[in-house]
Design a protein around this motif. Sequence first.
Motif, mmCIF file in Angstrom:
data_model
loop_
_atom_site.group_PDB
_atom_site.id
_atom_site.type_symbol
_atom_site.label_atom_id
_atom_site.label_comp_id
_atom_site.label_asym_id
_atom_site.label_seq_id
_atom_site.Cartn_x
_atom_site.Cartn_y
_atom_site.Cartn_z
ATOM 1 N N PHE A 138 125.438 -22.517 44.092
ATOM 2 C CA PHE A 138 125.081 -21.321 43.323
ATOM 3 C C PHE A 138 123.597 -21.038 43.557
ATOM 4 O O PHE A 138 122.784 -21.963 43.521
ATOM 5 C CB PHE A 138 125.331 -21.535 41.829
ATOM 6 N N ASP A 139 123.264 -19.764 43.794
ATOM 7 C CA ASP A 139 121.849 -19.421 43.993
ATOM 8 C C ASP A 139 121.254 -18.846 42.716
ATOM 9 O O ASP A 139 121.897 -18.843 41.648
ATOM 10 C CB ASP A 139 121.682 -18.466 45.176
ATOM 11 N N LYS A 140 120.038 -18.335 42.806
ATOM 12 C CA LYS A 140 119.328 -17.824 41.626
ATOM 13 C C LYS A 140 119.977 -16.579 41.041
ATOM 14 O O LYS A 140 119.717 -16.219 39.891
ATOM 15 C CB LYS A 140 117.868 -17.528 41.983
ATOM 16 N N LYS A 141 120.823 -15.928 41.813
ATOM 17 C CA LYS A 141 121.547 -14.748 41.319
ATOM 18 C C LYS A 141 122.956 -15.120 40.858
ATOM 19 O O LYS A 141 123.779 -14.255 40.614
ATOM 20 C CB LYS A 141 121.609 -13.675 42.411
ATOM 21 N N ASN A 142 123.211 -16.427 40.786
ATOM 22 C CA ASN A 142 124.506 -16.973 40.369
ATOM 23 C C ASN A 142 125.631 -16.606 41.341
ATOM 24 O O ASN A 142 126.800 -16.487 40.960
ATOM 25 C CB ASN A 142 124.869 -16.512 38.954
#
Length: 329
Positions: free
Chosen positions: A260-264
């Motif tokens: 998962f990245d910072k933008k979910n």
Amino acid sequence: MKKNKVLIVGYGSAAKRHISIFNKIKKNTFFFILSRKEKIFLKDNKINFKHIRKINEIYNEDINYSFICTGANEHFKYLKILSKIKTNIFIEKPIVNTTKMIKELRKIFKTNKNKIYVGYNLLFSKSLNFLKKLNLKKRDINKVSVKAGYYLPFWRDESYTTGVSSNKKKGGGVILELSHEINYLIWIFGRPLWTSALIKKSSNLKINVEDNAYIVLGFNTFNCIIELDFISKKYVRFCQIDTNDYSYIWKFKKNSVISFDKKNIRRILFNKKFNLNNIYEQQLKFFLNSKKQKFKKYFDNAIYTLKVIDAIRKSSKKRGLAQKIIYED
């Protein structure tokens, strides 16, 4: 074709699995099964075996491979005996149940000309290997979270009250039984420096060992939180690694790694059908086909795992006071 002669010490679930998989890989095999049980029955009636009651019954046999599948309290005894005959030795995890004989263990490994391997099978999970190859230890890790738990009565076909897992004298308890988690963390990240832990028995299970553990391991730049138990009615086994930019989640039975990245935004990095027997087969092939020098790091890590467990126990006795992990023998 020369027949393989294999000694199986003990006859629990691990022993039965080794017999089945070994026979699948190497058909021309004769098994000597050392067990205190009155009678032994194999599901596959085509497997050739002899039930023996005393270890000296194999002294005149040319044993190619030996599997120690007893409680951890008996591992050292059989390792000493088998190291004196010409046989390659597979020891079920944990290597032993106490750090008292570590110097002797190292001496046996160093002087023995044959292979000695400690069976931490999770290291042959393809998804866990994928996680390791991401080389996340070089990134900016904030935190690692690990959990493994399952209700002990669900584990095996036999009664949980008579098994090794529930018996302190035999080397049971949730920390030794689920020491896979500590072992693979060392395999991926290296050795932790300190630990703070609380272990206890909190359920109404009829056992005389701890059934849950809450552990913090301190590495150089991050901490890892581990939760182990015999009481979760739903099977759980995962590792989550949180970095500045991503969170990575490994799930054992899903055989997957996702991020998962910072933008979910979720990405599937690895996902293949789960096959537990395949993991055991890969482990056995590694044991059969690898040269002795390949086993040293696995042997060392098995001992480091035991030293971490020793520090965990000391911390718990002091109500969670942080303990430095001593790796020197």
